[in-house]
Design a protein around this motif. Sequence first.
Motif, PDB file in Angstrom:
ATOM      1  N   ILE A   1       0.913  -1.297  -0.298  1.00 34.70           N
ATOM      2  CA  ILE A   1       0.025  -0.164   0.119  1.00 34.70           C
ATOM      3  C   ILE A   1       0.980   1.101   0.084  1.00 34.70           C
ATOM      4  N   MET A   2       1.908   1.024   0.783  1.00 34.35           N
ATOM      5  CA  MET A   2       2.963   2.229   0.870  1.00 34.35           C
ATOM      6  C   MET A   2       3.937   2.348  -0.475  1.00 34.35           C
ATOM      7  N   ILE A   3       4.204   1.418  -1.077  1.00 34.59           N
ATOM      8  CA  ILE A   3       5.090   1.749  -2.293  1.00 34.59           C
ATOM      9  C   ILE A   3       4.320   1.778  -3.610  1.00 34.59           C
ATOM     10  N   VAL A   4       3.475   0.897  -3.586  1.00 33.49           N
ATOM     11  CA  VAL A   4       2.689   0.764  -5.162  1.00 33.49           C
ATOM     12  C   VAL A   4       2.199   2.321  -5.783  1.00 33.49           C
ATOM     13  N   PRO A   5       1.520   2.985  -4.782  1.00 29.04           N
ATOM     14  CA  PRO A   5       1.395   4.326  -5.614  1.00 29.04           C
ATOM     15  C   PRO A   5       2.713   5.198  -5.965  1.00 29.04           C
ATOM     16  N   GLY A   6       3.758   4.763  -5.264  1.00 32.69           N
ATOM     17  CA  GLY A   6       4.974   5.455  -5.551  1.00 32.69           C
ATOM     18  C   GLY A   6       5.233   5.096  -6.787  1.00 32.69           C
ATOM     19  N   PHE A   7       5.328   3.765  -7.229  1.00 32.79           N
ATOM     20  CA  PHE A   7       5.457   3.310  -8.494  1.00 32.79           C
ATOM     21  C   PHE A   7       4.699   4.013  -9.575  1.00 32.79           C
ATOM     22  N   GLY A   8       3.404   4.442  -9.379  1.00 35.35           N
ATOM     23  CA  GLY A   8       2.886   4.996 -10.333  1.00 35.35           C
ATOM     24  C   GLY A   8       3.402   6.598 -10.597  1.00 35.35           C
ATOM     25  N   VAL A   9       3.887   7.310  -9.420  1.00 38.06           N
ATOM     26  CA  VAL A   9       4.138   8.554  -9.510  1.00 38.06           C
ATOM     27  C   VAL A   9       5.413   8.503 -10.259  1.00 38.06           C
ATOM     28  N   VAL A  10       6.323   7.374 -10.296  1.00 37.59           N
ATOM     29  CA  VAL A  10       7.463   7.331 -11.010  1.00 37.59           C
ATOM     30  C   VAL A  10       7.283   6.967 -12.371  1.00 37.59           C
TER      31      VAL A  10
ATOM     32  N   MET B   1      12.565  14.724 -11.407  1.00 31.89           N
ATOM     33  CA  MET B   1      13.293  13.602 -12.023  1.00 31.89           C
ATOM     34  C   MET B   1      14.361  13.371 -11.031  1.00 31.89           C
ATOM     35  N   LEU B   2      15.236  14.235 -10.343  1.00 33.33           N
ATOM     36  CA  LEU B   2      15.994  13.704  -9.527  1.00 33.33           C
ATOM     37  C   LEU B   2      15.632  12.944  -8.356  1.00 33.33           C
ATOM     38  N   TYR B   3      14.528  13.108  -7.788  1.00 31.16           N
ATOM     39  CA  TYR B   3      14.139  12.227  -6.927  1.00 31.16           C
ATOM     40  C   TYR B   3      13.878  10.863  -7.663  1.00 31.16           C
ATOM     41  N   ILE B   4      13.401  10.821  -8.737  1.00 33.39           N
ATOM     42  CA  ILE B   4      13.005   9.567  -9.358  1.00 33.39           C
ATOM     43  C   ILE B   4      14.112   8.733  -9.656  1.00 33.39           C
ATOM     44  N   LEU B   5      15.437   9.542  -9.939  1.00 32.84           N
ATOM     45  CA  LEU B   5      16.606   8.869 -10.077  1.00 32.84           C
ATOM     46  C   LEU B   5      17.062   8.392  -8.968  1.00 32.84           C
ATOM     47  N   GLY B   6      16.803   9.105  -7.807  1.00 29.87           N
ATOM     48  CA  GLY B   6      17.153   8.559  -6.494  1.00 29.87           C
ATOM     49  C   GLY B   6      16.724   7.508  -6.071  1.00 29.87           C
ATOM     50  N   PHE B   7      15.314   7.362  -6.740  1.00 31.66           N
ATOM     51  CA  PHE B   7      14.236   6.219  -6.170  1.00 31.66           C
ATOM     52  C   PHE B   7      14.765   4.813  -6.895  1.00 31.66           C
ATOM     53  N   PHE B   8      15.241   5.290  -8.109  1.00 34.14           N
ATOM     54  CA  PHE B   8      15.699   3.845  -8.675  1.00 34.14           C
ATOM     55  C   PHE B   8      16.986   3.189  -8.054  1.00 34.14           C
ATOM     56  N   PHE B   9      17.946   4.141  -7.690  1.00 32.58           N
ATOM     57  CA  PHE B   9      18.950   3.564  -6.848  1.00 32.58           C
ATOM     58  C   PHE B   9      18.597   3.222  -5.641  1.00 32.58           C
ATOM     59  N   LEU B  10      17.829   3.573  -4.699  1.00 24.44           N
ATOM     60  CA  LEU B  10      17.589   3.185  -3.426  1.00 24.44           C
ATOM     61  C   LEU B  10      16.575   2.182  -3.366  1.00 24.44           C
ATOM     62  N   PHE B  11      15.624   2.218  -4.068  1.00 25.48           N
ATOM     63  CA  PHE B  11      14.824   1.113  -4.170  1.00 25.48           C
ATOM     64  C   PHE B  11      15.396  -0.001  -4.673  1.00 25.48           C
ATOM     65  N   THR B  12      16.146  -0.019  -5.661  1.00 23.25           N
ATOM     66  CA  THR B  12      16.744  -1.209  -6.041  1.00 23.25           C
ATOM     67  C   THR B  12      17.578  -1.763  -4.888  1.00 23.25           C
TER      68      THR B  12
ATOM     69  N   VAL C   1      13.228   0.916   1.074  1.00 19.59           N
ATOM     70  CA  VAL C   1      12.264   0.757   0.229  1.00 19.59           C
ATOM     71  C   VAL C   1      11.048   1.848   0.746  1.00 19.59           C
ATOM     72  N   MET C   2      11.090   2.259   2.122  1.00 19.59           N
ATOM     73  CA  MET C   2      10.214   2.856   2.656  1.00 19.59           C
ATOM     74  C   MET C   2      10.475   4.514   2.447  1.00 19.59           C
ATOM     75  N   VAL C   3      11.532   4.705   2.751  1.00 17.61           N
ATOM     76  CA  VAL C   3      12.002   6.211   2.455  1.00 17.61           C
ATOM     77  C   VAL C   3      12.667   6.381   1.138  1.00 17.61           C
ATOM     78  N   GLY C   4      13.634   5.346   1.112  1.00 22.16           N
ATOM     79  CA  GLY C   4      14.591   5.464  -0.274  1.00 22.16           C
ATOM     80  C   GLY C   4      13.562   5.253  -1.666  1.00 22.16           C
ATOM     81  N   GLY C   5      12.502   4.334  -1.348  1.00 18.26           N
ATOM     82  CA  GLY C   5      11.511   4.202  -2.438  1.00 18.26           C
ATOM     83  C   GLY C   5      10.365   5.210  -2.319  1.00 18.26           C
ATOM     84  N   MET C   6       9.467   4.936  -1.174  1.00 13.71           N
ATOM     85  CA  MET C   6       8.155   5.803  -1.127  1.00 13.71           C
ATOM     86  C   MET C   6       8.350   7.228  -0.808  1.00 13.71           C
ATOM     87  N   VAL C   7       9.223   7.687   0.049  1.00  9.23           N
ATOM     88  CA  VAL C   7       9.430   9.044   0.289  1.00  9.23           C
ATOM     89  C   VAL C   7       9.943   9.688  -0.893  1.00  9.23           C
ATOM     90  N   MET C   8      10.920   9.163  -1.302  1.00 10.03           N
ATOM     91  CA  MET C   8      11.416   9.734  -2.783  1.00 10.03           C
ATOM     92  C   MET C   8      10.603   9.896  -3.756  1.00 10.03           C
TER      93      MET C   8
END
Lengths: 102, 218, 580
Positions: free
Chosen positions: C273-282, C365-376, C407-414
């Motif tokens: 519930i926490m991360i999937v909406p983030g996927f949508g934003v990405v 976009m910077l946040y999303i690049l951060g997301f890629f790295f951290l979420f991976t 996943v939660m901060v590096g993924g979702m919060v980003m």
Amino acid sequence: MSGHEHHISSDKLLLGVGGALLLLTIVTVGVHYLALPSPWSIIVAMIVAVFKGTLVALFFMNLYWDEKFNLMILISAFVFLALLVLLTLIDTLFREIPVPSF
Amino acid sequence: MANKTSTHAHPKHLYHHFIDSEQQFSAAKMGMWIFLGTEILMFGGLFAAYIIYRAWYPELFTMASHELNTIWGAVNTVVLIGSSLTVAMAIKSAQLNQKRNIAINLGITIALACVFMVIKYFEYTHKFHLGIYPGEFYTFDGIEHPKANIFFSLYYLMTGLHGIHVTIGIGLMSWLLWRSLKGDYDSEYYTPVEITGLYWHLVDIIWIFLFPLFYLID
Amino acid sequence: MATAEASSNMKKVQVRRYKPEENADTNYLNAESGLRSWLLTKDHKRIGILYLIATTFFFFFGGLLALGIRMELWTPAATFIEADTYNQLFTLHGVIMIFLFLVPAVPAILGNFFLPMQIGAKDVAFPKLNLASWYIYMIGAIGTIFVIFAGGIDTGWTFYMPYSSTTGGAVTFMSFGVFILGFSSILTGINFITTIHKMRAPGITWGKLPLFCWSLYATSIIQILATPVLAITLALVGMERLLGIGIFDPALGGDPVLFQHFFWFYSHPAVYIMIVPGFGVVSEIVSTFSKKTIFGYWAIAMSSLAIAFISFLVWGHHMFVSGQASLANMVFSFLTFLVGIPTGIKMFNWLATMHKGSISLKTPMLYILGFFFLFTVGGLTGIALATIAIDIHLHDTYYVVAHFHFVMVGGMVMAYLGGLYYWWPKMSGRMYNETLGKISALLVFLGFNVTFLPQFVMGAQGMPRRYFNYIDQFQGFHQVSTIGAFILGIGFAMVFYNLVKSLFNGEKASANPWNSRALEWQVASPAPPHNFDHIPVLIHGPYDYHKPMADFQLGLAQTNGHEPEMGTHIEADKEVEMKD
Ligand code: HEM
Ligand SMILES: [Cu+2]
């Protein structure tokens, strides 16, 4: 979207379903007093219950005529409930010390 | 957005963000169905606990079920089935524009729901009398099983949660009755009757399962 | 073009172009004024803002608690607070961040605001329910905060039995608060699913639904199927404390592991519930800032649904050392590995979207690049934890803490911050400061890594989580981590400053500052009161950057059979065919 008519049940249908539910209740109580051997009493009782529930869902709740997505919601709720039960059972039925004790 | 020129297309009950009544009706119904899905999973947690404990202690369930009165359980089943039938009749009356029949059927439904609760009340008090209280207050010693308290915890939780739903149903139904007496519902607009009906049928279905699981296993 | 008879499921509609108004006089912010107009609003956009204000408050409150935790860990044992207080700090931090911030953040703020706009609707299906969900959220949230004054709670956010039935403090109260919060989440889920099914404008077929909507759809499915189980579980915890029902409490003959099953049946899906909406934003941001059609639309949409489904099958990976049967351990471990597949599919599709795109490195976009790295990193360490033999060693260590923060901060919060920046012009009508935005994005990224990378190492070396004390060997890691936490905190504070400042002296935003093709950008900024004054019609997908902008600004020339309002002169400039 418009132009779609809502299904209207006839008295005959509603009373028929109500009667069937009453009959099934009598059957399941009757079977209970027969005192079938252990697993069978619950199996019969559950089959009757599922049957009764289906009648209510299809004809009282109109799922028989309704858009199919609503039926899907109902079915998925039961599927996910089944997941909860089954995946928990693969733990509780297969523990080395089967019954919890502390 | 205002569309004052064509009032006929915008009936009083239609909210501005819907295109037409049909969209509003089917949305309300879908919303209710999704809610019913959540109800199934909420009760489902208790059903899961029931199944798991039953798989651990099958003998407990057969023994303890003796304390429950099959006849009263059966009577209550019939009462709820009857109330489901009258709700369905109320909806049909609305669809056929028989405004008086909506109220009559709702009235009978409420009466039956109250009968159900009264019978439950007597069942509960009878058990309390024997010392069959929920949880750690359990003092009954007629069942030779160390976990008899858990069976009755499940019994009280499941029938109790169901009873709460019946009570809420009575409240909703009374509100519908009041509004139908004012003449608010007809074949054009009966969404609240329809979706409260759905709720009520689900409460019935849950009882249809509770009844054999508790009363018919000894 | 075939005749109407020949293709019976196609109908012709008259459309015209509706250019978004620049500098419109009325918008959703000034259409009504006064506190009352906000507290009783049924406008999904305003409700989104109400959520934004509330969750931002709780986010910073939870953040302060986190800084408290990190400061306490500067030295072994008591640095400035007692062990009991420490236990309450991390419990409250967890509860607030998960139930008050992460669960509602993207769906209830960005989802509420943009889901109806993206599908061309005037509102969600049930606006009153939407407002009710905010009030329920506030009641639950205030109840949760109130726990501090009612004796505190030291069980951790997981409320594990039997400790939670025997410890003192306000556990009953807290479980009731979270119970209430659950209903708010359920109502949002009901609203979104119905809205997506029933409120889509003409032409928005399932295949043209923006991926943000798909992700909210998947999230809502999890919300409505999992949350009720949490509700009943917490009710049982309360009952256990009030009545001693004995279902979970071993002292009364119950099974505490059963509690863990029920709890994780909700809480693992809840991490999605926490991360999937983030996927949508990405998905939205990657496509917009690469100026390219999203790669693998269906793969991304369906993998959200796949994740939603699989997330219900894996909860036992939190219970490898709980005494659960070995059979269950093996099954859950295997099923957990499956989650990696749809998640990987998403990753590759996003990267493929960027491939040969004309990427603009704006703040979102910077946040999303951060997301890629951290979420991976977060996802892959999850796979490591799902391996039973490894988890026996790593369970309940800082390795797990690092995993879920990745996943939660590096993924979702980003993703959330990216989305907030991305949609800020539409929400506020102002542009944030780009330079400050970029600096703070880098600071957040840096601070995050300094905080949590050391935690992987000390976790692997055996530092247990939730401990007040530790052996000297770990002090260096803890101190680096604490420094990182402050850098991270400064980063978040800068984000807050930047956005709030823009409200006062930010440059006025144009209707579509990113040249996006998505529908929410085809109206004025800030959004008009009822989103669209016309009924939008879509003929292309939301990511078709190769099609001209004018094609994305179409609406029905006639408003659904009603006569157009007096005085407006509507002229069709085009006729399009669409599926009925
Ligand atoms: C590839 C996907 C993922 C896998 C395979 C995975 C696996 C795991 C495993 C095995 C654990 C248990 C570790 C232990 O307690 O010993 C765990 C813990 C955790 N994971 Fe993940 N995870 C994944 C993604 C996520 C995501 C996306 C989130 C949240 C957005 C998340 C949040 C958490 C949290 C909060 C915990 C700790 C819960 C607690 O005990 O307090 N995980 N994960
Ligand atoms: Cu998990």
